[in-house]
Design an enzyme around this catalytic site. Sequence first.
Site, short mmCIF file in Angstrom:
data_model
loop_
_atom_site.label_atom_id
_atom_site.label_comp_id
_atom_site.label_asym_id
_atom_site.label_seq_id
_atom_site.Cartn_x
_atom_site.Cartn_y
_atom_site.Cartn_z
N ASN A 42 0.84 -1.19 0.00
CA ASN A 42 0.00 0.00 0.00
C ASN A 42 0.89 1.25 0.00
O ASN A 42 1.93 1.29 0.64
CB ASN A 42 -1.00 0.00 1.16
CG ASN A 42 -0.37 -0.09 2.53
OD1 ASN A 42 0.54 -0.90 2.76
ND2 ASN A 42 -0.86 0.70 3.47
N GLU B 161 0.31 5.31 0.46
CA GLU B 161 -0.64 6.36 0.84
C GLU B 161 -0.21 7.72 0.29
O GLU B 161 0.94 7.93 -0.10
CB GLU B 161 -0.76 6.43 2.36
CG GLU B 161 -1.38 5.18 2.96
CD GLU B 161 -1.49 5.23 4.46
OE1 GLU B 161 -2.15 4.32 5.00
OE2 GLU B 161 -0.96 6.16 5.11
N CYS C 235 -3.93 0.67 -2.73
CA CYS C 235 -3.84 -0.50 -1.86
C CYS C 235 -2.86 -1.52 -2.42
O CYS C 235 -2.57 -1.54 -3.62
CB CYS C 235 -5.21 -1.14 -1.71
SG CYS C 235 -6.45 -0.06 -0.95
N GLU D 253 -3.23 -4.73 -2.85
CA GLU D 253 -3.84 -5.67 -3.79
C GLU D 253 -3.83 -5.12 -5.21
O GLU D 253 -3.46 -5.80 -6.16
CB GLU D 253 -5.29 -5.98 -3.40
CG GLU D 253 -5.48 -6.49 -2.01
CD GLU D 253 -5.74 -5.39 -0.99
OE1 GLU D 253 -4.91 -4.47 -0.86
OE2 GLU D 253 -6.78 -5.45 -0.33
N CYS E 281 -10.51 -4.01 0.64
CA CYS E 281 -11.54 -2.98 0.67
C CYS E 281 -12.48 -3.17 -0.52
O CYS E 281 -12.21 -3.97 -1.43
CB CYS E 281 -10.90 -1.59 0.66
SG CYS E 281 -10.18 -1.11 -0.93
N CYS F 43 -10.85 -2.58 -3.99
CA CYS F 43 -9.98 -3.69 -4.39
C CYS F 43 -10.79 -4.91 -4.80
O CYS F 43 -10.45 -5.60 -5.76
CB CYS F 43 -9.02 -4.05 -3.26
SG CYS F 43 -7.71 -2.83 -3.06
#
Length: 137
Positions: free
Chosen positions: A46, A48, A57, A59, A92, A95
């Site tokens: 991830n 940010e 993210c 994934e 999430c 994702c």
Amino acid sequence: MDIFKEYKDILDHAFSAMENAYAPYSNYHVGACVKTKDGKYHIGANVENASYGLSNCAERSALFATYSQGYRKEDIESMALVTGENTLGTPCGACRQVMVELLNGDTPVVIANRQNKAMVTNITELLPFSFTDDNLK
């Protein structure tokens, strides 16, 4: 089944990727790995951003890296997603939507943490009744 033994290779790569996470705001580090049928591993962490919507993210990072190398869903053997937290960190919603399109429905998705908790699922179980290209026809 001992998930940590059966999926040791992909989990090791995902935990290694987690060390590359850039998470100065949430301090929630996530690593992901996509294993392709040719035995290659494609990692993501991830990343940010102060403008939260521009974060990415783990994934999606791993899947986008895989696709950027020319692989497609039929080339993917499995995917792993890991965190260092006490609970299992499932994908999430954003994702999950990306995974619906970029993974086959039955591709194993291994979710684990550093506290030896793990589960194996797939995107069909993670996002039932998903919105797909079939909805656009």
